[in-house]
Design a protein around this motif. Sequence first.
Motif, PDB file in Angstrom:
ATOM      1  N   TYR A 183       0.806  -1.226   0.000  1.00  0.00           N
ATOM      2  CA  TYR A 183       0.000   0.000   0.000  1.00  0.00           C
ATOM      3  C   TYR A 183       0.844   1.284   0.000  1.00  0.00           C
ATOM      4  N   SER A 184       2.138   1.148  -0.440  1.00  0.00           N
ATOM      5  CA  SER A 184       2.984   2.357  -0.535  1.00  0.00           C
ATOM      6  C   SER A 184       3.531   2.454  -1.963  1.00  0.00           C
ATOM      7  N   PRO A 185       3.764   3.657  -2.418  1.00  0.00           N
ATOM      8  CA  PRO A 185       4.323   3.793  -3.774  1.00  0.00           C
ATOM      9  C   PRO A 185       5.780   3.298  -3.829  1.00  0.00           C
ATOM     10  N   ALA A 186       6.236   2.907  -4.987  1.00  0.00           N
ATOM     11  CA  ALA A 186       7.609   2.408  -5.161  1.00  0.00           C
ATOM     12  C   ALA A 186       8.602   3.456  -4.664  1.00  0.00           C
ATOM     13  N   LYS A 187       9.706   2.949  -4.213  1.00  0.00           N
ATOM     14  CA  LYS A 187      10.850   3.755  -3.730  1.00  0.00           C
ATOM     15  C   LYS A 187      10.576   4.445  -2.382  1.00  0.00           C
ATOM     16  N   SER A 188       9.431   4.166  -1.793  1.00  0.00           N
ATOM     17  CA  SER A 188       9.203   4.820  -0.489  1.00  0.00           C
ATOM     18  C   SER A 188       9.845   4.002   0.623  1.00  0.00           C
ATOM     19  N   GLU A 189      10.042   4.665   1.747  1.00  0.00           N
ATOM     20  CA  GLU A 189      10.793   4.045   2.841  1.00  0.00           C
ATOM     21  C   GLU A 189       9.847   3.388   3.855  1.00  0.00           C
ATOM     22  N   ILE A 190      10.235   2.209   4.297  1.00  0.00           N
ATOM     23  CA  ILE A 190       9.484   1.534   5.387  1.00  0.00           C
ATOM     24  C   ILE A 190      10.423   1.518   6.592  1.00  0.00           C
ATOM     25  N   ILE A 191       9.876   1.949   7.728  1.00  0.00           N
ATOM     26  CA  ILE A 191      10.758   2.049   8.912  1.00  0.00           C
ATOM     27  C   ILE A 191      10.284   1.102  10.010  1.00  0.00           C
ATOM     28  N   ILE A 217       7.689  -1.804  22.326  1.00  0.00           N
ATOM     29  CA  ILE A 217       6.863  -1.336  21.212  1.00  0.00           C
ATOM     30  C   ILE A 217       7.620  -1.582  19.910  1.00  0.00           C
ATOM     31  N   LEU A 218       6.893  -2.146  18.942  1.00  0.00           N
ATOM     32  CA  LEU A 218       7.488  -2.332  17.609  1.00  0.00           C
ATOM     33  C   LEU A 218       6.593  -1.591  16.626  1.00  0.00           C
ATOM     34  N   GLU A 219       7.153  -0.566  15.975  1.00  0.00           N
ATOM     35  CA  GLU A 219       6.348   0.196  15.002  1.00  0.00           C
ATOM     36  C   GLU A 219       6.795  -0.142  13.588  1.00  0.00           C
ATOM     37  N   VAL A 220       5.815  -0.306  12.702  1.00  0.00           N
ATOM     38  CA  VAL A 220       6.124  -0.487  11.278  1.00  0.00           C
ATOM     39  C   VAL A 220       5.488   0.707  10.567  1.00  0.00           C
TER      40      VAL A 220
END
Length: 430
Positions: free
Chosen positions: A338-346, A357-360
């Motif tokens: 559900y994110s556009p290409a080249k975007s960052e996932i943290i 706590i684990l955040e995505v």
Amino acid sequence: MLHKLKRNLILLNAILTGLILCIVVFGACIINIKQIKQNDLNNYMSLKETIEYKLQTENMIEDSWIADLEASDRLIIHIEDNGTPFLYQGSIRFASRRNNIVEEVKRTALTEGISNRTDVSVPHKMHSLVYSLKDDANTPFYASVSLIPVSNGYLSLTLVQFYPNERKQIIRQIFIFIGIDIIGILALTLVSSFFVSRTLKPVAENQKKQNEFIASASHDLRSPLAVIQTSASALLVDGSDPRCFVPIINNECTRMSRLIHDMLLLASSDTKSWQMQKEYIDTDTYLIELYDTFSTLCRKQDHSLSMHFMQDTLPKLYADKDRLTQVLGILIDNALCYSPAKSEIILRPYQKKASLILEVEDHGIGITKEQREQIFRRFYRADQSRNDISHFGLGLSIAKELVELHNGKISVKDTPGGGSTFVIELPAVS
Ligand code: ADP
């Protein structure tokens, strides 16, 4: 079916509680009736003792005293002095009735050897039993004969007391108890109907959810089957190239098997048959390994995965490593999808009080407030038109079940600047 079950349960409840109530009320009624009779008898005995005492201690018994007592307590006081009756004829209107009753009592006492003949000697006080008899008009009465020694011989007392109201009192008691019983049964039926409805509510909700689950599952299974069927029909047409259809069939089979796998997983969670293999996990090491695994996958899909440590060390976890990886896998997979290409996932782990706590975090399309209420429901997809090979709307419900099995919580919030951040809260090992 549930409606019938509810009706039967209420009926069964009403019958059982009604039966118990009937037994209790019947018992109470019997005790009460016995008490009424005992009270009458006690009253009779105390009058008898009073009169006997007066006869024994006083030389003169006034007619007026006897008359008053007879009238106020529905008595016949028949006294004989050495076998000769007192002149007083009592307050009962018909002398014949009075005489008949006295004679009957004397006859009954004679069967016990209590006689008031002139020739008997009475060395000490003698009493007959207290008889419970009925007169010609069927009015019940207590009666007894006593022989009391006095200075010049003896006095005999035949004492009768009517209790015409006892029957009425008993009937009134029975009606009161029947009334209590009926009101009790009605009240218990109402209460049981309320509790049965409350007890069955989760069952009804569960049944509704199951129906929705089956409907959604059938719907999702129908589309790959339709594609396979169409491809198979096309293969039968002369001259068609099988190589065109095999990848399609293969794709749909993979899609179906994934759906079935997810459904079986949720079904086993419902039956509480998920096996958890919890162990103490060194969180830092585990997260670095996890990063290595998923960063390659993200890179392949033209995204980048970063890990933001907020603290030098993290507390340990007591968890099932594979299940935890499965949860984070679902969240990272969704973030990719559900994110556009080249975007960052943290990935952002940190400690908050006694929790880890684990955040995505992603910077994708985001989730509206209304959707947030729904996304953890089975088969929920915000965009129903998407027919992705691996997205059936089951991922987040599986993730939620798994987090809850670790006594944790999962929620979602907005990422500042756009996107969604899923937050997992797990109990940390102190
Ligand atoms: P799916 O397998 O369809 O992704 P999920 O249960 O994982 O099913 O997610 C349910 C729905 O929640 C998705 O269909 C999507 O609409 C929404 N969703 C889940 N994760 C995200 C995300 N990271 N960003 C935006 N929407 C999301």
